[in-house]
Design a protein around this motif. Structure first.
Motif, PDB file in Angstrom:
ATOM      1  N   LYS A   1      -4.802   6.812  -6.857  1.00  0.00           N
ATOM      2  CA  LYS A   1      -3.810   6.133  -6.158  1.00  0.00           C
ATOM      3  C   LYS A   1      -3.114   5.212  -7.468  1.00  0.00           C
ATOM      4  O   LYS A   1      -3.879   4.332  -8.214  1.00  0.00           O
ATOM      5  CB  LYS A   1      -4.310   5.241  -5.114  1.00  0.00           C
ATOM      6  N   CYS A   2      -1.698   5.432  -7.596  1.00  0.00           N
ATOM      7  CA  CYS A   2      -1.200   4.974  -9.110  1.00  0.00           C
ATOM      8  C   CYS A   2      -0.181   4.046  -8.651  1.00  0.00           C
ATOM      9  O   CYS A   2       0.490   4.341  -7.649  1.00  0.00           O
ATOM     10  CB  CYS A   2      -0.732   6.078  -9.744  1.00  0.00           C
ATOM     11  N   ALA A   3       0.072   2.969  -9.420  1.00  0.00           N
ATOM     12  CA  ALA A   3       1.253   2.129  -9.174  1.00  0.00           C
ATOM     13  C   ALA A   3       2.196   2.135 -10.008  1.00  0.00           C
ATOM     14  O   ALA A   3       3.305   1.501  -9.967  1.00  0.00           O
ATOM     15  CB  ALA A   3       0.478   0.635  -9.279  1.00  0.00           C
TER      16      ALA A   3
ATOM     17  N   TYR B   1       2.223   2.940  -3.548  1.00  0.00           N
ATOM     18  CA  TYR B   1       1.564   3.495  -4.611  1.00  0.00           C
ATOM     19  C   TYR B   1       1.857   5.213  -4.477  1.00  0.00           C
ATOM     20  O   TYR B   1       2.029   5.709  -3.273  1.00  0.00           O
ATOM     21  CB  TYR B   1      -0.068   3.544  -4.134  1.00  0.00           C
ATOM     22  N   ARG B   2       1.587   5.862  -5.593  1.00  0.00           N
ATOM     23  CA  ARG B   2       1.648   7.193  -5.473  1.00  0.00           C
ATOM     24  C   ARG B   2       0.128   7.664  -5.510  1.00  0.00           C
ATOM     25  O   ARG B   2      -0.483   7.000  -6.083  1.00  0.00           O
ATOM     26  CB  ARG B   2       2.279   7.831  -6.708  1.00  0.00           C
TER      27      ARG B   2
ATOM     28  N   HIS C   1      -2.051   1.291 -14.630  1.00  0.00           N
ATOM     29  CA  HIS C   1      -1.438   1.506 -13.313  1.00  0.00           C
ATOM     30  C   HIS C   1      -2.493   2.052 -12.063  1.00  0.00           C
ATOM     31  O   HIS C   1      -1.979   2.024 -10.990  1.00  0.00           O
ATOM     32  CB  HIS C   1      -0.145   2.868 -13.575  1.00  0.00           C
ATOM     33  N   CYS C   2      -3.467   2.418 -12.758  1.00  0.00           N
ATOM     34  CA  CYS C   2      -4.524   3.137 -11.705  1.00  0.00           C
ATOM     35  C   CYS C   2      -5.163   1.864 -10.591  1.00  0.00           C
ATOM     36  O   CYS C   2      -5.594   1.014 -11.288  1.00  0.00           O
ATOM     37  CB  CYS C   2      -5.776   3.767 -12.273  1.00  0.00           C
ATOM     38  N   ARG C   3      -5.145   2.163  -9.569  1.00  0.00           N
ATOM     39  CA  ARG C   3      -5.603   1.286  -8.499  1.00  0.00           C
ATOM     40  C   ARG C   3      -6.929   1.758  -7.929  1.00  0.00           C
ATOM     41  O   ARG C   3      -7.844   1.153  -7.645  1.00  0.00           O
ATOM     42  CB  ARG C   3      -4.753   0.815  -7.465  1.00  0.00           C
TER      43      ARG C   3
ATOM     44  N   ARG D   1       5.546   3.142 -10.697  1.00  0.00           N
ATOM     45  CA  ARG D   1       6.937   3.573 -10.113  1.00  0.00           C
ATOM     46  C   ARG D   1       8.192   3.564 -10.910  1.00  0.00           C
ATOM     47  O   ARG D   1       9.143   4.187 -10.739  1.00  0.00           O
ATOM     48  CB  ARG D   1       7.165   2.447  -8.957  1.00  0.00           C
TER      49      ARG D   1
ATOM     50  N   GLU E   1       0.931  -0.980  -0.155  1.00  0.00           N
ATOM     51  CA  GLU E   1      -0.073   0.074   0.000  1.00  0.00           C
ATOM     52  C   GLU E   1       0.817   1.245  -0.005  1.00  0.00           C
ATOM     53  O   GLU E   1       0.511   2.228  -0.815  1.00  0.00           O
ATOM     54  CB  GLU E   1      -0.971   0.046   1.160  1.00  0.00           C
TER      55      GLU E   1
END
Length: 88
Positions: free
Chosen positions: A71-73, A6-7, A34-36, A75, A3
């Motif tokens: 919340k973006c994954a 995430y950005r 990438h979007c969560r 990296r 968790e």
């Protein structure tokens, strides 16, 4: 991905600073690999982009006009990447 990895990208004027040099419309996030999650009214809800994820599948709709953050994954600095190229 944990968790804390995430950005959390704020939505400003309907756009998200996806990459340092590029802003994307928040609507694009709902199609991005990438979007969560989206923050709506202070609560995070799963992204429609997870509809095809076997681990965390969701079919809920999100009112993107009320999205406050994403919340973006991403990296590795890939930026927007549509999941439609993967499922087609």
């Amino acid at each position: 991905m944990a968790e804390e990895d995430y950005r959390v990208l704020p939505v400003q004027n309907g756009r998200v600073q996806c990459l340092q040099e590029k802003k994307e419309p928040v609507e694009n996030c709902s199609f991005c690999i990438h979007c969560r999650e989206f923050s709506v009214k202070g609560k995070f809800v799963k992204s429609p982009s997870l509809a095809y994820c076997t681990k965390c599948r969701t079919t809920d709709r999100v009112d993107l006009s009320k999205a406050e953050a994403v919340k973006c994954a991403d990296r590795q600095g890939e930026g927007f990447h549509s999941f439609t190229s993967i499922i087609s």
